[in-house]
Design a protein around this motif. Sequence first.
Motif, PDB file in Angstrom:
ATOM      1  N   LYS A 360     -29.923  -7.943  -4.848  1.00 41.71           N
ATOM      2  CA  LYS A 360     -29.873  -9.447  -5.389  1.00 41.71           C
ATOM      3  C   LYS A 360     -31.159  -9.599  -5.493  1.00 41.71           C
ATOM      4  CE  LYS A 360     -25.843 -10.863  -2.736  1.00 41.71           C
ATOM      5  NZ  LYS A 360     -25.045 -11.230  -3.584  1.00 41.71           N
ATOM      6  N   ASP A 429     -23.709 -12.189   2.715  1.00 42.43           N
ATOM      7  CA  ASP A 429     -22.924 -12.722   1.531  1.00 42.43           C
ATOM      8  C   ASP A 429     -22.876 -11.232   2.036  1.00 42.43           C
ATOM      9  OD1 ASP A 429     -21.566 -13.083  -0.880  1.00 42.43           O
ATOM     10  OD2 ASP A 429     -22.955 -12.026  -0.792  1.00 42.43           O
ATOM     11  N   HIS A 433     -18.849  -9.919   2.544  1.00 41.14           N
ATOM     12  CA  HIS A 433     -18.054  -9.673   1.440  1.00 41.14           C
ATOM     13  C   HIS A 433     -16.855  -8.131   2.069  1.00 41.14           C
ATOM     14  CE1 HIS A 433     -18.339 -11.814  -2.257  1.00 41.14           C
ATOM     15  NE2 HIS A 433     -19.738 -11.441  -2.636  1.00 41.14           N
ATOM     16  N   HIS A 471     -23.777 -20.681  -1.573  1.00 43.18           N
ATOM     17  CA  HIS A 471     -22.157 -20.965  -1.731  1.00 43.18           C
ATOM     18  C   HIS A 471     -21.823 -20.298  -0.244  1.00 43.18           C
ATOM     19  CE1 HIS A 471     -21.699 -16.236  -2.325  1.00 43.18           C
ATOM     20  NE2 HIS A 471     -23.170 -16.656  -2.782  1.00 43.18           N
ATOM     21  N   HIS A 500     -15.968 -15.150  -0.944  1.00 47.74           N
ATOM     22  CA  HIS A 500     -17.185 -16.936  -0.986  1.00 47.74           C
ATOM     23  C   HIS A 500     -15.728 -17.800  -0.891  1.00 47.74           C
ATOM     24  CE1 HIS A 500     -20.211 -15.508  -4.059  1.00 47.74           C
ATOM     25  NE2 HIS A 500     -20.091 -14.113  -3.052  1.00 47.74           N
TER      26      HIS A 500
END
Length: 558
Positions: A360, A429, A433, A471, A500
């Motif tokens: 990230k 995140d 996923h 998000h 997401h």
Amino acid sequence: MASSGQVSWKLEDHPKLPKGKTIAVVVLDGWGEYKPDQYNCIHVAQTPTMDSLKQGAPEKWRLIRAHGTAVGLPTEDDMGNSEVGHNALGAGRIFAQGAKLVDLALASGKIYDGEGFKYISESFGNATLHLIGLLSDGGVHSRLDQLQLLLKGAGERGAKRIRVHILTDGRDVLDGSSVGFVETLENDLAQLRGKGVDARIASGGGRMYVTMDRYENDWNVVKRGWDAQVLGEAPHKFTSAVEAVKKLRENANDQYLPPFVIVDENNKAVGPIVDGDAVVTVNFRADRMVMLAKALEYQDFDKFDRVRFPKIRYAGMLQYDGELKLPSRYLVSPPEIDRTSGEYLVHNGVRTFACSETVKFGHVTFFWNGNRSGCFKPEMEEYVEIPSDVGITFNVQPKMKALEIGEKARDAILSGKFDQVRVNIPNGDMVGHTGDIEATVVACKAADDSVKLILDAIEKVGGIYVVTADHGNAEDMVKRNKSGEPLKDKDGNLQILTSHTCQPVPIAIGGPGLTPGVRFRNDVPNGGLANVAATVMNLHGYVAPSDYEPTLIEVVSN
Ligand SMILES: O=C(O)[C@H](O)COP(=O)(O)O
Ligand SMILES: [Mn+2]
Ligand SMILES: [Mn+2]
């Protein structure tokens, strides 16, 4: 828009807010707000720090929009993602994003009039056009319908031989959906063949294992793709891509399918990339295409042994890095995200520290700064990348480097050397996923612990914090019907949502340095990520440029 050279960088002083406070800007990746049920990992996890921030609602905690048109995506059905989210957070304005720009260029036909298409079409006469990219309708990195239109358009404009190198998804769309996308593509290719174009799928693999690494975390991923796409070599050989995906799915999910090549009846790869060919990488999003773009474009390249470096005409769907001008040719011009808040703030003396782990890292630097690599003023900025684990799926290590990121941020805050300390905490995140609910719960707690480290440091130095997210993801791990009930597949299994969401995200402000009377306004009910930049500028003691989306805060006298 004025180019950087002509911009007046001086920001007006905020009439009521002081300068010189240390501000932590924390972005929790994939951290939305949703109803508290068992599939909401943020709710299930112990997250006392984030829970305590929520107590500050409505004056110090609220929700903001993080999907659809609020972040420059084509429709309200488009979930948010890191690229558009961090672009909006950093730039303070909403730019039509890659997905939309490609839609427009295809709809108007302008894509075919541009330099990029003209350049690649010079190969159409006697060479092959290769299209490489993510095959799904996720709309985060690419979209199947855009690939379909481009295939049709290239066929109509003289491409005689086309090879598609697919990357299966299962991350922005449901796992298992790849078979259907390959069938759809095969159907389109058959139609093209009916019109005399020799069009076939040539190779493939799962996006997380083949080609789509990012921020140089693991070049082996790109190499695996290179071997299949360029050299025509892979451990698995099939005569049909549908068969390949079905067979390989027996041991891996869509994201992690091993590389394969399609071969003819003599076991020969049908579509290696050779001298004279044209190549288009059809993803519009940059982060996971930059590494391949470097391998395809750079003469000098030492990240892996390319074995063969074919002389090709290469274009990206977009230019992926404006600073590096990479790739040099592209079909659609990228959004011009200029005058970002980071650039303004360093020009006004705000010393900035940014940190995340590798997976990230570019989010809080490259995306935050409008898809621009590097610092604006190196003497005033420090960007720290903590190496991510390599070669694992993150449900195996759901804590990731959250602690290390928190510690680095804490130390940067306590050092007194920075005015803004900005981090991305990836856990919600990256683990979300994987679709592993238990691991995602662990991930959310780790993220919360990291936030606590940062807020404690802010407390010590009398600073201010802004905690938000880019998000949703971890707050909802199942696919649902319109009334919000979890959906099951035909075998009665829950449909796990690896992607997401379209949920709003929280934003919280606070800390001992926050001027009394600062609170969220209630006249920007539809505020979104793009409103955060002006908010942060205010907290640094400045008024945001007039074309920025309005600030979320006001100062009331007590
Ligand atoms: O690239 C990915 O990992 C996903 O497609 C989107 O996730 P991100 O937008 O949070 O990076
Ligand atoms: Mn993200
Ligand atoms: Mn994500």
